[in-house]
Scaffold this active site. Structure first.
Site, mmCIF file in Angstrom:
data_model
loop_
_atom_site.group_PDB
_atom_site.id
_atom_site.type_symbol
_atom_site.label_atom_id
_atom_site.label_comp_id
_atom_site.label_asym_id
_atom_site.label_seq_id
_atom_site.Cartn_x
_atom_site.Cartn_y
_atom_site.Cartn_z
ATOM 1 N N ARG A 20 81.737 -8.996 31.057
ATOM 2 C CA ARG A 20 80.574 -9.622 30.417
ATOM 3 C C ARG A 20 80.026 -10.795 31.235
ATOM 4 O O ARG A 20 78.878 -11.161 31.073
ATOM 5 C CB ARG A 20 80.960 -10.065 29.004
ATOM 6 C CG ARG A 20 79.844 -9.891 27.996
ATOM 7 C CD ARG A 20 80.328 -10.052 26.568
ATOM 8 N NE ARG A 20 81.199 -11.181 26.438
ATOM 9 C CZ ARG A 20 82.351 -11.176 25.752
ATOM 10 N NH1 ARG A 20 82.744 -10.097 25.104
ATOM 11 N NH2 ARG A 20 83.084 -12.257 25.685
ATOM 12 N N TYR A 70 52.622 -13.439 24.214
ATOM 13 C CA TYR A 70 53.044 -12.033 24.111
ATOM 14 C C TYR A 70 53.456 -11.747 22.659
ATOM 15 O O TYR A 70 54.166 -12.550 22.044
ATOM 16 C CB TYR A 70 54.230 -11.879 25.067
ATOM 17 C CG TYR A 70 54.843 -10.538 25.198
ATOM 18 C CD1 TYR A 70 54.098 -9.446 25.647
ATOM 19 C CD2 TYR A 70 56.187 -10.347 24.925
ATOM 20 C CE1 TYR A 70 54.698 -8.204 25.804
ATOM 21 C CE2 TYR A 70 56.791 -9.111 25.089
ATOM 22 C CZ TYR A 70 56.035 -8.042 25.524
ATOM 23 O OH TYR A 70 56.628 -6.822 25.680
ATOM 24 N N ASP A 76 56.693 -18.480 29.436
ATOM 25 C CA ASP A 76 56.750 -17.088 29.869
ATOM 26 C C ASP A 76 55.872 -16.994 31.114
ATOM 27 O O ASP A 76 54.659 -17.115 31.041
ATOM 28 C CB ASP A 76 56.241 -16.175 28.746
ATOM 29 C CG ASP A 76 56.342 -14.691 29.101
ATOM 30 O OD1 ASP A 76 56.319 -14.349 30.298
ATOM 31 O OD2 ASP A 76 56.406 -13.867 28.161
ATOM 32 N N LYS A 120 58.745 -6.038 34.859
ATOM 33 C CA LYS A 120 57.414 -5.941 35.437
ATOM 34 C C LYS A 120 57.483 -6.022 36.974
ATOM 35 O O LYS A 120 57.747 -5.041 37.612
ATOM 36 C CB LYS A 120 56.520 -7.032 34.847
ATOM 37 C CG LYS A 120 56.590 -7.108 33.296
ATOM 38 C CD LYS A 120 55.995 -5.895 32.638
ATOM 39 C CE LYS A 120 56.300 -5.763 31.145
ATOM 40 N NZ LYS A 120 55.988 -6.884 30.308
HETATM 41 C C1 LIG Z 1 56.401 -7.174 29.009
HETATM 42 C C2 LIG Z 1 56.389 -8.609 28.770
HETATM 43 C C3 LIG Z 1 57.525 -9.243 28.266
HETATM 44 C C4 LIG Z 1 58.739 -8.508 27.776
HETATM 45 O O1 LIG Z 1 59.429 -7.759 28.693
HETATM 46 P P1 LIG Z 1 60.309 -6.521 28.227
HETATM 47 O O2 LIG Z 1 61.244 -6.325 29.356
HETATM 48 O O3 LIG Z 1 59.355 -5.385 28.026
HETATM 49 O O4 LIG Z 1 61.004 -6.882 26.947
HETATM 50 C C5 LIG Z 1 57.477 -10.612 28.108
HETATM 51 N N1 LIG Z 1 56.381 -11.316 28.417
HETATM 52 C C6 LIG Z 1 55.278 -10.745 28.910
HETATM 53 C C7 LIG Z 1 54.109 -11.597 29.233
HETATM 54 C C8 LIG Z 1 55.237 -9.367 29.082
HETATM 55 O O5 LIG Z 1 54.113 -8.792 29.511
#
Ligand SMILES: *Cc1c(COP(=O)(O)O)cnc(C)c1O
Length: 402
Positions: free
Chosen positions: A62, A116, A188, A213
């Site tokens: 872990r 988001y 974020d 992403k």
């Molecule tokens: C896609 C996204 C996330 C979340 O990512 P996941 O891996 O799909 O949970 C968080 N913030 C933004 C701005 C995003 O576009």
């Protein structure tokens, strides 16, 4: 590789970061270390190991192994001001884990209105059950934001640019106001990543990215990361470990592979996005282009002041049109898939309804025509920009006749 400790350009850093010889051995990348149990040499060895809870010390699966440590170190190296990075099985898990690390029952969390959607849901749903009050604020209204703080406000959740509608908040200003009031600033930063917007250097305490992403970059892996400066890293780490957050070594290897080409892919998709956004700006069917990298888009000045890069993700708003026409438009597209996520090599189109996910700021935006509110988000991939433009052109022709 770690021999080079001089400052380097971002592309060089992305190639070198995290590749310690003791983790890679004689090969270029750290091998995929699969394992739950780590065997100690003796009982004394096991006891001695209890003194360590840093990456680089085996303990139990872990806590990771060289594959995950290498990726976390690489992300820390690419994030100016970071003390360390925690990995999570998705970007959303990283957001939840980071927020939980700074909140307690009774606290107030200020949340930027255009975050988001899952961030919004965590703040107003899950956290409500825990006795944390979420207050949403209009990022453009600094006075309202400043008076939303009270003595229970312990954290602020920002995002730049805001999801879907792409407005860039004045992060240094919002962060300075929060800091003045003793609140932790979380952001974020999935869109630009630390390469285009070094969030910790702009006043934030914890920066979160969905590695799903840009870092992953190939639409085949899900992961998230949160990096913190010295003040919050221990809390972040403790909370992630308490929650049992761990990523598989196979997934970590995929993300590390993506990271090596991330600056190159970002440059390419940014160039294509700029070309396409400018083309859209001149179309009669388009009322607004929401791309902070383009002059005239909301937040462009702040983007130009604070960012050194961008990416292929932006939105536009149709001039009038019905939602049926919008659906026909995206259905006609052949090179753009219809789907969630972005940052992969392939282009995507996503219709959105911003009014549904705002409570403190208006949509359509003040001064806009009421009927200009149907948005489409484009994620520009690595296809040739001219081919993507031809595809969009065909789709506009279809709705003209529908
Ligand atoms: C896609 C996204 C996330 C979340 O990512 P996941 O891996 O799909 O949970 C968080 N913030 C933004 C701005 C995003 O576009």
């Amino acid at each position: 590789m770690s021999k080079i400790d001089k400052p380097t350009g971002a592309s060089t850093a992305a190639v070198l970061a995290g590749r310690r010889e003791e983790w890679t051995g004689p090969v270029v990348n750290p091998p995929i270390w699969r394992g739950s149990t780590h065997l100690y040499e003796s009982e004394a060895d096991r006891i001695a190991a209890l003194a360590h809870n840093e990456d680089g010390h085996f303990h139990y699966g872990r806590r990771g192994a060289p594959t995950q440590w290498s990726l976390a170190e690489a992300l820390t190296k690419l994030e100016p001001g970071a003390e360390g990075t925690m990995l999570y099985p998705s970007g959303t898990a990283a957001l939840a884990g980071a927020m939980m690390s700074v909140l307690e029952p009774g606290d107030v969390l200020l949340v930027q209105d255009n975050v988001y959607e899952p961030t919004r849901s965590i703040a107003s749903g899950l956290f409500k059950r825990w006795g944390v009050e979420a207050r949403f604020f209009d990022p453009a209204d600094h006075d309202a934001y400043a008076i939303a703080f009270d003595d229970r406000t312990t954290a602020v959740m920002l995002e730049t640019p805001g999801s879907l509608t792409m407005e860039v908040p004045d992060v240094p200003r919002l962060a300075a106001i929060a800091k003045d009031r003793g609140a932790a600033v979380l952001i974020d930063n999935t869109w630009a990543t630390g390469l285009g917007f070094p969030a910790l250097e702009h006043g934030c305490d914890i920066t979160i990215t969905a590695l799903t992403k840009h870092a992953g970059g190939h639409s085949d892996v899900m992961m998230g990361a949160a990096s913190a400066g010295a003040k919050y890293y221990a809390k972040l780490r403790h909370t992630a470990q308490s929650l049992g957050q761990v990523v598989s070594p196979d997934d970590a290897a995929l993300v590390a592979r993506g990271l090596r080409t991330m600056p190159l892919r970002l440059r390419q998709s940014t160039a294509s996005a700029l070309k396409i956004a400018h083309w859209l700006k001149d179309r009669a069917e388009v009322a607004h282009v929401l791309c902070p990298m383009v002059e005239g888009s909301p937040g462009h000045e702040l983007w130009a002041r604070d960012f050194s890069g961008g990416c292929g993700l932006f939105s536009f708003v149709l001039a009038g049109h019905t939602s049926e026409q919008r659906a026909a438009f995206v259905d006609t597209l052949e090179l753009f898939g219809i789907g969630y996520s972005w940052g992969g090599f392939e282009s995507l189109a996503l219709p959105f309804d911003a009014a549904r996910i705002r409570s403190a700021s208006a949509w359509p935006k003040p001064g806009w025509h009421e009927e200009d509110h149907l948005g489409i988000r484009l994620a520009i991939g690595l296809e040739d920009a001219d081919d993507l433009i031809a595809d969009l052109d065909r789709a506009f022709a279809t709705i003209k006749h529908s």
